[in-house]
Motif scaffolding. Structure first.
Motif, short mmCIF file in Angstrom:
data_model
loop_
_atom_site.label_atom_id
_atom_site.label_comp_id
_atom_site.label_asym_id
_atom_site.label_seq_id
_atom_site.Cartn_x
_atom_site.Cartn_y
_atom_site.Cartn_z
N GLU A 63 -111.54 -26.53 54.50
CA GLU A 63 -112.33 -25.35 54.17
C GLU A 63 -111.92 -24.78 52.81
O GLU A 63 -112.76 -24.32 52.03
N MET A 64 -110.61 -24.80 52.51
CA MET A 64 -110.14 -24.33 51.21
C MET A 64 -110.69 -25.20 50.08
O MET A 64 -111.10 -24.70 49.03
N ALA A 65 -110.72 -26.52 50.30
CA ALA A 65 -111.26 -27.44 49.29
C ALA A 65 -112.76 -27.20 49.10
O ALA A 65 -113.26 -27.18 47.97
N ALA A 66 -113.48 -26.99 50.21
CA ALA A 66 -114.91 -26.71 50.12
C ALA A 66 -115.16 -25.38 49.40
O ALA A 66 -116.09 -25.26 48.60
N LEU A 67 -114.32 -24.40 49.68
CA LEU A 67 -114.41 -23.10 49.04
C LEU A 67 -114.20 -23.23 47.53
O LEU A 67 -114.95 -22.68 46.73
N ARG A 68 -113.20 -23.99 47.14
CA ARG A 68 -112.91 -24.22 45.72
C ARG A 68 -114.11 -24.88 45.03
O ARG A 68 -114.55 -24.45 43.96
N GLU A 69 -114.64 -25.93 45.65
CA GLU A 69 -115.78 -26.64 45.07
C GLU A 69 -117.00 -25.72 44.97
O GLU A 69 -117.73 -25.75 43.98
N ALA A 70 -117.22 -24.92 46.00
CA ALA A 70 -118.35 -23.98 45.98
C ALA A 70 -118.20 -22.97 44.85
O ALA A 70 -119.19 -22.62 44.18
#
Length: 142
Positions: A63-70
Motif C-alpha cells: 500500500e505504501m508503494a502504491a501510495l508513492r506511485e499515486a
C-alpha cells in the motif's frame, strides 16, 4: 547514498540521508517538501511514555508503494520517500518520514500533505499508547 524509497523499519532513520537520496535522483528537482512525525508524550488528556506500532508488513509495504506511485502520478513528482517505524518508540522519537521532490514547491507541498493523510487512512499500521492508566489502542484521526 541510495535508499529504498518505501520502508518499514524498527530503527530510527536519518532525515538528511533520506533527503540526499531523494535529491540524488534528479537535478531537475527544485522543491523538496518533508513531513516528520514524532511521538508525543501527551495524547487524549493522558501522559504517554511510549508507543508500540504494529503493521501487516506485506500489505503495508504494498500500500505504501502504491501510495508513492499515486503521488508521483497525481502531483507530477520526480520522486518520493515514505519511511515508517514499527515496534516501540519512546516519546520524542521519530515515527514517520515523508518526502516529496518536484520541479516546483507547490507540487511538493501538496503531495507531501496528501501522502501523510492517505498513509494514515489506508496503510495497515496500528499504534498502542502506553500510559500510566494502561495501554490503549488508538483509532487514527482522518
Amino acid at each position: 547514498m541510495k535508499t529504498v524509497p518505501v520502508r518499514l523499519q524498527t530503527d530510527d532513520f536519518s532525515q538528511d540521508e533520506e533527503i540526499a537520496s531523494l535529491k540524488a535522483t534528479s537535478t531537475r528537482m527544485g522543491g523538496v517538501a518533508t513531513f516528520l512525525g514524532s511521538a508525543r508524550d501527551f495524547s487524549e488528556s493522558r501522559m504517554v511514555s511510549e508507543i508500540s506500532f504494529d503493521a501487516y508488513d506485506r500489505m503495508a509495504l504494498l500500500e505504501m508503494a502504491a501510495l508513492r506511485e499515486a503521488a508521483i502520478e497525481k502531483f507530477g513528482l520526480i520522486d518520493a520517500r515514505i519511511v515508517h517505524r514499527v515496534g516501540t518508540v519512546r516519546a520524542g522519537d521519530n515515527i514517520v518520514f515523508i518526502a516529496a521532490g518536484a520541479e516546483h514547491r507547490a507540487e511538493a507541498f501538496d503531495a507531501c500533505r496528501w501522502m501523510i493523510d492517505e498513509l494514515k487512512a489506508r496503510v495497515p499500521i496500528w499504534k498502542k499508547e502506553v500510559t500510566p492508566e494502561g495501554d490503549a489502542w488508538v483509532v487514527p484521526h482522518p
